[in-house]
Design a protein around this motif. Structure first.
Motif, short mmCIF file in Angstrom:
data_model
loop_
_atom_site.label_atom_id
_atom_site.label_comp_id
_atom_site.label_asym_id
_atom_site.label_seq_id
_atom_site.Cartn_x
_atom_site.Cartn_y
_atom_site.Cartn_z
N ASP A 30 0.84 -1.19 0.00
CA ASP A 30 0.00 0.00 0.00
C ASP A 30 0.89 1.25 0.00
OD1 ASP A 30 -2.00 1.94 0.42
OD2 ASP A 30 -2.01 1.60 2.59
N GLU A 31 0.59 2.21 -0.87
CA GLU A 31 1.36 3.46 -0.91
C GLU A 31 1.29 4.20 0.42
OE1 GLU A 31 0.25 5.99 -4.14
OE2 GLU A 31 0.61 4.44 -5.63
N GLY A 32 0.23 3.97 1.19
CA GLY A 32 0.07 4.64 2.48
C GLY A 32 0.80 3.98 3.64
N TRP A 33 1.35 2.78 3.40
CA TRP A 33 2.09 2.11 4.47
C TRP A 33 3.32 2.94 4.80
CZ3 TRP A 33 1.20 -1.47 7.96
CH2 TRP A 33 2.27 -2.05 8.65
N GLY A 38 9.44 -0.44 6.08
CA GLY A 38 9.53 -1.05 4.77
C GLY A 38 9.97 -2.50 4.72
N ASN A 39 10.36 -3.08 5.84
CA ASN A 39 10.75 -4.50 5.83
C ASN A 39 10.47 -5.11 7.21
OD1 ASN A 39 13.08 -4.06 7.53
ND2 ASN A 39 14.13 -3.27 5.71
N LEU A 40 10.55 -6.42 7.28
CA LEU A 40 10.23 -7.12 8.53
C LEU A 40 11.13 -6.73 9.70
CD1 LEU A 40 9.13 -10.70 7.43
CD2 LEU A 40 7.79 -8.99 8.67
N PRO A 101 -6.23 -0.13 3.04
CA PRO A 101 -7.12 0.51 2.06
C PRO A 101 -8.57 0.05 2.11
CG PRO A 101 -5.02 0.02 1.03
CD PRO A 101 -4.98 -0.60 2.41
N ALA A 102 -8.82 -1.23 2.31
CA ALA A 102 -10.20 -1.75 2.34
C ALA A 102 -11.01 -1.20 3.52
CB ALA A 102 -10.18 -3.27 2.37
N SER A 103 -10.34 -0.65 4.52
CA SER A 103 -11.04 -0.14 5.71
C SER A 103 -11.18 1.38 5.70
CB SER A 103 -10.30 -0.58 6.98
OG SER A 103 -10.36 -1.98 7.09
N ARG A 104 -10.60 2.03 4.72
CA ARG A 104 -10.71 3.49 4.63
C ARG A 104 -12.07 3.86 4.06
NH1 ARG A 104 -4.86 3.74 1.81
NH2 ARG A 104 -3.72 2.94 3.63
#
Length: 185
Positions: A30-33, A38-40, A101-104
């Motif tokens: 997601d661009e908003g993350w 950026g990594n584990l 995104p699915a929760s926005r």
């Protein structure tokens, strides 16, 4: 205005590495993350840092779930503001939010922010709650503007505002131009 709003039945729980890693796996493209996650290894460090803040009563990282035992749909942060950067040493808390995104756009924003307001007041004894929002994040600005609580905006051009010093520091830390939203509690 009261902080008790119509509830969408969201649940908030302290984040642990396993569940935060699962959220990362779901949302990392997601661009908003957050770019800082950026990594584990960075995500694991993030959870560990927030666990330490929680142990020191200086902040907390919580996962947001729609139902008991459901997958995380995002996370929230609340952290005490260093009195050196708060106007007149006022007790303040900075809060942040991420939703997949699915929760926005599903009406969760006011409930999430209401939860953060309650934490700021009841857990941290804050008088102000602040949010730092990237200048070009139009959706986040709209979401802040739609909240039911009075909010004051502070921009980088407002050099005489009492919150300018805090905003300037956060812009420097994040290396991105942002706007500060301040709510009195």
């Amino acid at each position: 205005m009261s902080d008790d709003l119509h509830k969408a039945q969201l649940r908030f729980q302290l984040a642990n590495t396993t569940e935060f890693t699962s959220l990362y796996q779901t949302a990392r493209h997601d661009e908003g993350w957050p770019a800082t996650l950026g990594n584990l290894p960075l995500c694991r460090r993030f959870v560990a840092d927030w666990s330490a803040r929680n142990a020191l009563c200086a902040g907390r990282l919580e996962l947001i779930q729609v139902a008991q035992g459901g997958s995380a749909i995002g996370f929230t942060t609340v952290a005490t503001v260093d009195a050196t950067f708060a106007p007149n040493g006022v007790q303040a808390v900075e809060a942040g939010t991420y939703l997949v995104p699915a929760s926005r756009g599903r009406g969760y924003n006011a409930e999430v922010k209401g939860h953060q307001r309650r934490l700021a007041k009841e857990v941290y004894g804050a008088k102000c709650l602040v949010f730092v929002v990237e200048e070009h994040n139009v959706a986040a600005h709209k979401a802040m503007d739609n909240l039911p609580w009075p909010t004051t905006q502070v921009t980088m051009s407002m050099t005489r505002d009492s919150w300018y010093r805090f905003l300037r520091r956060r812009v420097w830390e994040e290396q991105r131009t942002s706007v500060l939203y301040v709510q009195e509690l």
